[in-house]
Design a protein around this motif. Structure first.
Motif, PDB file in Angstrom:
ATOM      1  N   ALA A 257      -3.813  -4.590 -21.795  1.00 10.58           N
ATOM      2  CA  ALA A 257      -2.396  -4.755 -22.117  1.00 10.58           C
ATOM      3  C   ALA A 257      -1.803  -6.019 -21.513  1.00 10.58           C
ATOM      4  CB  ALA A 257      -1.609  -3.524 -21.650  1.00 10.58           C
ATOM      5  N   THR A 258      -2.122  -6.299 -20.239  1.00 11.18           N
ATOM      6  CA  THR A 258      -1.480  -7.411 -19.528  1.00 11.18           C
ATOM      7  C   THR A 258      -2.380  -8.620 -19.334  1.00 11.18           C
ATOM      8  OG1 THR A 258      -2.145  -6.478 -17.398  1.00 11.18           O
ATOM      9  CG2 THR A 258      -0.025  -5.778 -18.299  1.00 11.18           C
ATOM     10  N   ARG A 259      -3.666  -8.499 -19.608  1.00 15.39           N
ATOM     11  CA  ARG A 259      -4.641  -9.583 -19.385  1.00 15.39           C
ATOM     12  C   ARG A 259      -4.733  -9.957 -17.909  1.00 15.39           C
ATOM     13  NH1 ARG A 259      -7.574  -8.842 -23.727  1.00 15.39           N
ATOM     14  NH2 ARG A 259      -6.387  -9.071 -25.652  1.00 15.39           N
ATOM     15  N   SER A 260      -4.349  -9.073 -17.035  1.00 20.29           N
ATOM     16  CA  SER A 260      -4.441  -9.331 -15.599  1.00 20.29           C
ATOM     17  C   SER A 260      -5.734  -8.717 -15.059  1.00 20.29           C
ATOM     18  CB  SER A 260      -3.235  -8.754 -14.867  1.00 20.29           C
ATOM     19  OG  SER A 260      -3.147  -7.354 -15.075  1.00 20.29           O
ATOM     20  N   VAL A 261      -6.155  -9.227 -13.912  1.00 15.73           N
ATOM     21  CA  VAL A 261      -7.372  -8.760 -13.258  1.00 15.73           C
ATOM     22  C   VAL A 261      -6.979  -8.016 -11.988  1.00 15.73           C
ATOM     23  CG1 VAL A 261      -9.562  -9.429 -12.208  1.00 15.73           C
ATOM     24  CG2 VAL A 261      -8.699 -10.681 -14.198  1.00 15.73           C
ATOM     25  N   LEU A 262      -7.510  -6.816 -11.804  1.00 19.76           N
ATOM     26  CA  LEU A 262      -7.152  -6.000 -10.646  1.00 19.76           C
ATOM     27  C   LEU A 262      -8.085  -6.297  -9.474  1.00 19.76           C
ATOM     28  CD1 LEU A 262      -6.406  -2.508 -12.249  1.00 19.76           C
ATOM     29  CD2 LEU A 262      -4.788  -4.304 -11.606  1.00 19.76           C
ATOM     30  N   ALA A 263      -7.466  -6.494  -8.308  1.00 20.20           N
ATOM     31  CA  ALA A 263      -8.211  -6.639  -7.062  1.00 20.20           C
ATOM     32  C   ALA A 263      -7.743  -5.545  -6.107  1.00 20.20           C
ATOM     33  CB  ALA A 263      -7.987  -8.018  -6.446  1.00 20.20           C
ATOM     34  N   PHE A 264      -8.663  -5.049  -5.286  1.00 19.36           N
ATOM     35  CA  PHE A 264      -8.363  -3.939  -4.390  1.00 19.36           C
ATOM     36  C   PHE A 264      -8.622  -4.389  -2.953  1.00 19.36           C
ATOM     37  CE2 PHE A 264      -9.508  -2.257  -8.485  1.00 19.36           C
ATOM     38  CZ  PHE A 264      -8.528  -1.308  -8.729  1.00 19.36           C
ATOM     39  N   LEU A 265      -7.579  -4.255  -2.112  1.00 19.24           N
ATOM     40  CA  LEU A 265      -7.643  -4.681  -0.720  1.00 19.24           C
ATOM     41  C   LEU A 265      -7.712  -3.458   0.182  1.00 19.24           C
ATOM     42  CD1 LEU A 265      -6.388  -7.116  -2.306  1.00 19.24           C
ATOM     43  CD2 LEU A 265      -5.200  -7.706  -0.205  1.00 19.24           C
ATOM     44  N   GLU A 266      -8.652  -3.473   1.091  1.00 21.74           N
ATOM     45  CA  GLU A 266      -8.830  -2.354   2.018  1.00 21.74           C
ATOM     46  C   GLU A 266      -7.813  -2.452   3.143  1.00 21.74           C
ATOM     47  OE1 GLU A 266     -12.522  -0.273   4.474  1.00 21.74           O
ATOM     48  OE2 GLU A 266     -12.616  -2.375   3.892  1.00 21.74           O
ATOM     49  N   LEU A 267      -7.153  -1.335   3.436  1.00 12.98           N
ATOM     50  CA  LEU A 267      -6.138  -1.278   4.489  1.00 12.98           C
ATOM     51  C   LEU A 267      -6.665  -0.502   5.691  1.00 12.98           C
ATOM     52  CD1 LEU A 267      -2.779  -0.526   2.627  1.00 12.98           C
ATOM     53  CD2 LEU A 267      -3.408  -2.630   3.791  1.00 12.98           C
ATOM     54  N   PRO A 268      -6.326  -0.938   6.899  1.00 18.86           N
ATOM     55  CA  PRO A 268      -6.675  -0.139   8.076  1.00 18.86           C
ATOM     56  C   PRO A 268      -5.771   1.085   8.162  1.00 18.86           C
ATOM     57  CG  PRO A 268      -5.372  -2.033   8.739  1.00 18.86           C
ATOM     58  CD  PRO A 268      -5.625  -2.187   7.260  1.00 18.86           C
ATOM     59  N   ALA A 269      -6.252   2.123   8.806  1.00 20.75           N
ATOM     60  CA  ALA A 269      -5.460   3.348   8.967  1.00 20.75           C
ATOM     61  C   ALA A 269      -4.313   3.081   9.942  1.00 20.75           C
ATOM     62  CB  ALA A 269      -6.343   4.478   9.480  1.00 20.75           C
ATOM     63  N   GLN A 270      -3.088   3.281   9.475  1.00 19.08           N
ATOM     64  CA  GLN A 270      -1.897   3.078  10.298  1.00 19.08           C
ATOM     65  C   GLN A 270      -0.879   4.149   9.974  1.00 19.08           C
ATOM     66  OE1 GLN A 270      -0.161  -0.808  10.208  1.00 19.08           O
ATOM     67  NE2 GLN A 270      -2.056  -1.873  10.702  1.00 19.08           N
ATOM     68  N   GLU A 271      -0.075   4.461  10.972  1.00 19.40           N
ATOM     69  CA  GLU A 271       1.004   5.417  10.771  1.00 19.40           C
ATOM     70  C   GLU A 271       2.074   4.806   9.867  1.00 19.40           C
ATOM     71  OE1 GLU A 271       1.423   8.511  11.629  1.00 19.40           O
ATOM     72  OE2 GLU A 271      -0.480   8.700  12.707  1.00 19.40           O
ATOM     73  N   GLY A 272       2.598   5.605   8.962  1.00 18.50           N
ATOM     74  CA  GLY A 272       3.695   5.158   8.110  1.00 18.50           C
ATOM     75  C   GLY A 272       3.275   4.612   6.773  1.00 18.50           C
ATOM     76  N   LEU A 273       1.999   4.321   6.581  1.00 21.91           N
ATOM     77  CA  LEU A 273       1.541   3.846   5.276  1.00 21.91           C
ATOM     78  C   LEU A 273       1.372   5.034   4.347  1.00 21.91           C
ATOM     79  CD1 LEU A 273      -1.123   1.141   6.241  1.00 21.91           C
ATOM     80  CD2 LEU A 273       1.309   0.862   5.742  1.00 21.91           C
ATOM     81  N   ARG A 274       1.930   4.909   3.151  1.00 16.42           N
ATOM     82  CA  ARG A 274       1.924   6.034   2.227  1.00 16.42           C
ATOM     83  C   ARG A 274       1.540   5.573   0.824  1.00 16.42           C
ATOM     84  NH1 ARG A 274       4.300  10.163   4.930  1.00 16.42           N
ATOM     85  NH2 ARG A 274       5.690   9.603   6.666  1.00 16.42           N
ATOM     86  N   HIS A 275       0.975   6.500   0.101  1.00 17.02           N
ATOM     87  CA  HIS A 275       0.602   6.268  -1.288  1.00 17.02           C
ATOM     88  C   HIS A 275       1.848   5.950  -2.118  1.00 17.02           C
ATOM     89  CE1 HIS A 275      -1.551   7.008  -5.099  1.00 17.02           C
ATOM     90  NE2 HIS A 275      -0.473   7.654  -5.470  1.00 17.02           N
ATOM     91  N   GLY A 276       1.808   4.819  -2.855  1.00 17.64           N
ATOM     92  CA  GLY A 276       2.901   4.449  -3.738  1.00 17.64           C
ATOM     93  C   GLY A 276       3.851   3.407  -3.196  1.00 17.64           C
ATOM     94  N   LEU A 277       3.733   3.010  -1.922  1.00 18.12           N
ATOM     95  CA  LEU A 277       4.635   1.999  -1.361  1.00 18.12           C
ATOM     96  C   LEU A 277       4.319   0.611  -1.922  1.00 18.12           C
ATOM     97  CD1 LEU A 277       4.916   2.988   2.423  1.00 18.12           C
ATOM     98  CD2 LEU A 277       6.569   3.377   0.593  1.00 18.12           C
ATOM     99  N   PHE A 278       5.356  -0.221  -2.007  1.00 17.46           N
ATOM    100  CA  PHE A 278       5.222  -1.592  -2.514  1.00 17.46           C
ATOM    101  C   PHE A 278       4.946  -2.541  -1.354  1.00 17.46           C
ATOM    102  CE2 PHE A 278       7.185  -5.713  -3.498  1.00 17.46           C
ATOM    103  CZ  PHE A 278       6.508  -6.044  -4.656  1.00 17.46           C
TER     104      PHE A 278
END
Length: 310
Positions: A257-278
């Motif tokens: 749809a967008t012709r964009s390429v998805l990249a995935f960055l690994e995050l360290p475990a930290q308090e306050g990080l939640r699924h869906g945040l920008f």
């Protein structure tokens, strides 16, 4: 006429000498001005070898590596939902019960049919054994043995089909109880007890907050320089502290749809990080050792930027 000619020549020579003298004076003045430029120390920069970092601005969304939508495996009325949003669950823990009465009855019916088919198989087997012995003694014709063999094979097929039906009915009964596919936290609850749900209707959403990553959409041009292992500095909305991330995966294909390429960055475990945040930040592409001057030394009063040098 001779006098007039002499006067004209004299006037022309004087005019030419005046113009030549004026041009010479202007040239001397320009040379003098060029040779005596007054420059303040604050206006002079020295070009130096510096290490420059080339970065790419990126934006994305935090997503859980393990994320699942718990859907109904059978259609029916929800008898009980055992968890709510924010509840931590273990792998295999019961989450939702669909009314099992109908499925228990079907399984009981299928099991009885399997038992009946098993009895018919035993009768056919005994009949075949008896006829085989009688044929060997010559009391009955061989065609009777062939008929009993056909009956035995039919009974065997009926028994196997009944067993398969019982297994399907048992599977439907087991599917009336939904369990957690992995350990995590309930993110949302999309149905309530007493509702009748269809097959594959979404009931719960489950995430594992211990394993998070950032999904970043890159343009086709920007994706060329992105490699696994590159470092990124990110800021999460609502948090002043920056966090470090690393490129873990890059999609081999572009989105249709967008012709964009998805990249995935690994995050360290930290308090306050939640699924869906920008999140937004910069991705480090490469480091350069090059000659450089401050940006304030670059002049832009011409079509192309330039610097003045002494």
């Amino acid at each position: 006429w001779v006098v007039i000619l002499v006067v004209a020549l004299a006037l022309g020579g004087g005019l030419w000498r005046a113009l030549a003298s004026k041009r010479q004076a202007a040239a001397q003045l320009a040379q003098t001005a060029e040779a005596h430029i007054d420059v303040r120390e604050a206006d002079v920069w020295r070009a130096r070898e510096v290490a420059l970092l080339q970065t790419l601005p990126i934006t994305g969304t935090i997503k859980a590596v393990n994320f699942a939508a718990i859907k109904a495996k059978v259609a029916g009325e929800i008898k009980e939902i055992l968890v709510r949003e924010g509840d931590a669950v273990a792998m295999g823990q019961p989450l939702v019960r669909v009314d099992p009465v109908e499925f228990e009855s079907r399984w009981q019916q299928a099991r009885e049919q399997a038992e009946s088919a098993k009895s018919q198989l035993e009768i056919a087997q005994r009949q075949f054994d008896t006829n085989q012995a009688l044929v060997a003694q010559g009391f009955i014709a061989k065609v009777a043995l062939e008929n009993s063999l056909a009956t035995l094979r039919g009974a065997q097929a009926s028994y196997q089909a009944a067993q398969a039906g019982a297994a399907v009915a048992r599977k439907a009964l087991d599917d009336s109880l939904l369990r957690a596919p992995f350990a995590g936290v309930v993110a949302s609850r999309l149905a309530q007890a007493g509702e009748r749900v269809a097959l594959d209707a979404k009931i719960l959403e489950l995430v594992d907050p211990g394993k998070l990553e950032v999904e970043v959409a890159l343009s086709a041009a920007d994706s060329v320089d992105v490699r696994v292992g590159q470092q990124a500095t990110l800021r999460v909305e609502g948090r002043a502290q920056a966090i470090q991330a690393r490129v873990k995966r890059v999609s081999p294909s572009a989105q249709a749809a967008t012709r964009s390429v998805l990249a995935f960055l690994e995050l360290p475990a930290q308090e306050g990080l939640r699924h869906g945040l920008f999140v937004e930040g910069s991705l480090e592409l490469r480091r350069l050792q090059t000659l450089a001057v401050p940006l304030t030394a670059v002049r832009t009063d011409r079509p192309q930027p330039y610097v003045q040098w002494v």
